[in-house]
Design a protein around this motif. Structure first.
Motif, PDB file in Angstrom:
ATOM      1  N   GLY A   1       0.826  -1.199   0.000  1.00  0.00           N
ATOM      2  CA  GLY A   1       0.000   0.000   0.000  1.00  0.00           C
ATOM      3  C   GLY A   1       0.860   1.248   0.000  1.00  0.00           C
ATOM      4  O   GLY A   1       2.092   1.180   0.037  1.00  0.00           O
ATOM      5  N   ASN A   2       0.221   2.413  -0.037  1.00  0.00           N
ATOM      6  CA  ASN A   2       0.956   3.677  -0.132  1.00  0.00           C
ATOM      7  C   ASN A   2       0.955   4.485   1.156  1.00  0.00           C
ATOM      8  O   ASN A   2       1.512   5.572   1.209  1.00  0.00           O
ATOM      9  N   GLU A   3       0.332   3.965   2.188  1.00  0.00           N
ATOM     10  CA  GLU A   3       0.221   4.703   3.449  1.00  0.00           C
ATOM     11  C   GLU A   3       1.603   4.888   4.077  1.00  0.00           C
ATOM     12  O   GLU A   3       2.391   3.939   4.160  1.00  0.00           O
ATOM     13  N   PRO A   4       1.927   6.122   4.498  1.00  0.00           N
ATOM     14  CA  PRO A   4       3.216   6.336   5.166  1.00  0.00           C
ATOM     15  C   PRO A   4       3.282   5.524   6.458  1.00  0.00           C
ATOM     16  O   PRO A   4       2.307   5.460   7.203  1.00  0.00           O
ATOM     17  N   ARG A   5       4.422   4.915   6.702  1.00  0.00           N
ATOM     18  CA  ARG A   5       4.578   4.102   7.910  1.00  0.00           C
ATOM     19  C   ARG A   5       5.971   4.301   8.485  1.00  0.00           C
ATOM     20  O   ARG A   5       6.919   4.582   7.763  1.00  0.00           O
TER      21      ARG A   5
END
Length: 192
Positions: free
Chosen positions: A167-171
């Motif tokens: 996914g593209n969610e910042p983590r």
């Protein structure tokens, strides 16, 4: 992506943002092939839907898989492996580094308390695979670690067919990505 493309190189592949192929369970950050006899187990978070690690039981072996965020630069496994080795040895276990089909692997003897109260050492093969902005930790236990060649082949085939959906969610670096119950699973065996 075809099954032969997935198994052409060792280790989990990247979804490249695509939905799971036909014949796969969607666990969110991980797509798992539907293999006859494969069981899913895991400890649910308080929301009763989220997993941080899933145990895939195949025959007499277990493959525990977790997925974490990693830097774009990759090559996070050596650092994480050193942390894992330190934790195992600090708890009374033993570790050896070996070169396997997935690169650096840890062959560990993890200290656990037996039912009789004594400490026993449980053999575990720990594999790390770096992907684009993710890393998987894969712990193999059971017959596949005891040298059963059919179980080794079955577990490695399963690992080679896994797909990570980052996914593209910042983590945050090494933040475990949540897994979720597959819609197809009527019930998931919970472990304590």
């Amino acid at each position: 992506m075809t099954d032969s493309e997935l198994t052409a190189r060792p280790g989990p592949s990247d979804s490249e943002g695509n939905p799971p192929p036909e014949g796969y369970l969607d666990l969110g950050a991980l797509y798992v092939p539907k293999i006859p006899g494969l069981q899913l187990r895991g400890k649910l978070e308080p929301d009763k839907q989220t997993l941080r690690q899933v145990l895939l039981v195949l025959g007499a072996s277990g493959v525990a898989v977790s997925v974490a965020a990693a830097p774009k630069s990759g090559n996070s496994w050596p650092e994480l492996a050193a942390q894992i080795e330190g934790a195992i040895e600090g708890a009374g276990g033993k570790t050896d580094e070996v070169e396997g089909p997935y690169g650096l692997e840890i062959r560990a003897q993890i200290a656990q308390q037996a039912p009789n109260g004594k400490t026993m050492l449980v053999p575990v093969r720990i594999i790390g695979v770096d992907g684009p902005r993710w890393i998987t930790r894969i712990d193999i236990q059971g017959a596949a670690v005891s040298g059963d060649p059919e179980q080794v082949a079955a577990c490695e085939d399963l690992i080679d067919r896994l797909i990570v959906n980052r996914g593209n969610e910042p983590r945050i670096r090494f933040d475990l990505m949540p897994l979720r119950l597959p819609k197809e699973a009527a019930s998931l065996n919970e472990t304590a």
